[in-house]
Design an enzyme around this catalytic site. Structure first.
Site, mmCIF file in Angstrom:
data_model
loop_
_atom_site.group_PDB
_atom_site.id
_atom_site.type_symbol
_atom_site.label_atom_id
_atom_site.label_comp_id
_atom_site.label_asym_id
_atom_site.label_seq_id
_atom_site.Cartn_x
_atom_site.Cartn_y
_atom_site.Cartn_z
ATOM 1 N N ASP A 244 0.801 -1.216 0.000
ATOM 2 C CA ASP A 244 0.000 0.000 0.000
ATOM 3 C C ASP A 244 0.840 1.275 0.000
ATOM 4 O O ASP A 244 2.059 1.232 0.180
ATOM 5 C CB ASP A 244 -0.954 0.006 1.213
ATOM 6 C CG ASP A 244 -0.277 -0.472 2.498
ATOM 7 O OD1 ASP A 244 0.956 -0.386 2.589
ATOM 8 O OD2 ASP A 244 -0.978 -0.929 3.409
ATOM 9 N N ASN B 71 -7.568 -3.260 14.156
ATOM 10 C CA ASN B 71 -8.978 -3.529 13.824
ATOM 11 C C ASN B 71 -9.112 -4.676 12.820
ATOM 12 O O ASN B 71 -10.149 -4.862 12.217
ATOM 13 C CB ASN B 71 -9.652 -2.259 13.280
ATOM 14 C CG ASN B 71 -9.016 -1.771 11.981
ATOM 15 O OD1 ASN B 71 -8.092 -2.398 11.458
ATOM 16 N ND2 ASN B 71 -9.502 -0.660 11.459
ATOM 17 N N HIS C 200 -7.283 -5.017 10.033
ATOM 18 C CA HIS C 200 -6.995 -4.711 8.629
ATOM 19 C C HIS C 200 -5.704 -5.377 8.172
ATOM 20 O O HIS C 200 -4.804 -5.630 8.965
ATOM 21 C CB HIS C 200 -7.031 -3.203 8.342
ATOM 22 C CG HIS C 200 -5.874 -2.396 8.826
ATOM 23 N ND1 HIS C 200 -6.036 -1.216 9.540
ATOM 24 C CD2 HIS C 200 -4.539 -2.531 8.680
ATOM 25 C CE1 HIS C 200 -4.859 -0.697 9.799
ATOM 26 N NE2 HIS C 200 -3.923 -1.477 9.293
ATOM 27 N N GLU D 51 -9.717 -2.050 5.247
ATOM 28 C CA GLU D 51 -10.392 -1.811 6.513
ATOM 29 C C GLU D 51 -11.603 -2.741 6.676
ATOM 30 O O GLU D 51 -12.075 -3.330 5.687
ATOM 31 C CB GLU D 51 -10.867 -0.347 6.555
ATOM 32 C CG GLU D 51 -9.751 0.690 6.440
ATOM 33 C CD GLU D 51 -8.961 0.859 7.743
ATOM 34 O OE1 GLU D 51 -8.931 -0.061 8.576
ATOM 35 O OE2 GLU D 51 -8.377 1.949 7.926
HETATM 36 C C1 GLP Z 1 -0.632 -0.104 8.662
HETATM 37 C C2 GLP Z 1 -0.214 -0.643 7.270
HETATM 38 C C3 GLP Z 1 -0.270 -2.146 7.241
HETATM 39 C C4 GLP Z 1 0.341 -2.650 8.521
HETATM 40 C C5 GLP Z 1 -0.612 -2.364 9.652
HETATM 41 C C6 GLP Z 1 -0.051 -2.641 11.024
HETATM 42 O O1 GLP Z 1 -1.582 0.891 8.617
HETATM 43 N N1 GLP Z 1 -0.933 -0.130 6.164
HETATM 44 O O2 GLP Z 1 0.389 -2.638 6.078
HETATM 45 O O3 GLP Z 1 0.562 -4.032 8.454
HETATM 46 O O4 GLP Z 1 -1.130 -1.052 9.559
HETATM 47 O O5 GLP Z 1 0.934 -1.711 11.352
HETATM 48 P P1 GLP Z 1 1.931 -1.861 12.566
HETATM 49 O O6 GLP Z 1 2.837 -2.991 12.227
HETATM 50 O O7 GLP Z 1 2.647 -0.558 12.652
HETATM 51 O O8 GLP Z 1 1.115 -2.139 13.768
#
Ligand code: GLP
Length: 245
Positions: A67, A136, A138, A143
């Protein structure tokens, strides 16, 4: 789903890196799906160490990132382009033209989604997709409520995701409202998926993943339907009694 639990975040990062580097050594033309966020940074650090000490080469490796924020300049340190440069690409021998990240600055983000899917078709399928888990549920920026049949698309980020990611920005108002993300169907086409889960703030999401039903309300739950998923989870998301490695 194959689950491995580790006593610490460091152990998780080492285990993940060793898994990925073995795959790269076995198949130097491997196509990797990469994630950003805090969770995989330890793994990237270990991959860099391994590249320096063991010489694992990325010369012929292709990567696709999950992303990117919309209207985020590549030069902005909060872009996922800059993240990947900083945490991995500038430290290894990967070829720039074989690293793909959605272009958040495209004048036509909708078209950019189709172009990204086309690239995935041309260079894919992804052999090994690395994923983090949003609090959440995702995956990528898909989402809750995202269709399981979604392909690369533009998303409006939820308040909870913007809040979670605001730790990287000066102010929550600086967090972009939209992103381009690979869709759930695009992610599920990877031959293998490695999901990394670390941090006490993921405990609830991890439990929901393991014990909840498969539902579009919790995007990560679709992983239960994938034939080859490995989960690496660290102590902070577990009851200490269940640690096995
Ligand atoms: C982010 C990214 C995801 C990531 C997730 C968890 O918003 N878009 O690709 O895996 O949320 O992030 P983190 O590892 O910082 O908890």
């Amino acid at each position: 789903m194959d689950i491995i639990t580790t006593p610490s975040y460091e152990a998780l990062s080492k285990e993940a890196a060793s898994y990925v580097s073995r795959k790269v050594q076995k198949n130097p033309h491997i196509v990797l799906g990469l994630a950003t966020g805090s969770t995989p940074t330890g793994m990237y650090e270990q991959l860099i160490k391994d590249h320096i000490t063991s010489g694992t080469s990325y010369q012929n490796v292709t990567t696709f990132n999950l992303d990117e924020y919309v209207r985020m300049n590549k030069k902005n340190p909060n872009s996922y382009y800059a993240f990947m440069e900083k945490h991995l690409f500038q430290h290894i021998d990967i070829q720039n033209e074989l690293t793909f990240i959605p272009d958040g600055m495209s004048t036509d983000p909708q078209m950019e989604c189709s172009i990204y899917e086309e690239k995935l078709r041309k260079h894919g399928p992804i052999d090994l997709q690395i994923l983090g888990l949003g609090a959440n549920g995702h995956i990528g920026f898909n989402e809750p409520g995202t269709s399981f049949s979604s392909r690369t698309h533009i998303v409006e980020l939820t308040d909870s995701t913007r809040k979670a990611n605001s730790r990287f920005f000066k102010d929550i108002d600086d967090v972009p409202t939209h992103a381009i993300t690979m869709g759930i169907a695009s992610i599920m086409e990877a031959k293998e998926i490695l999901l990394l889960v670390a941090g006490a703030n993921k405990k609830k999401a991890y439990e929901q993943l393991l014990y909840g039903e498969v539902s579009e309300d919790f995007p990560a739950s679709i992983l239960k339907k994938h034939p080859c998923v490995k989960i690496l989870a660290d102590q902070s998301v577990l009851d200490t009694s269940s640690i096995i490695a």
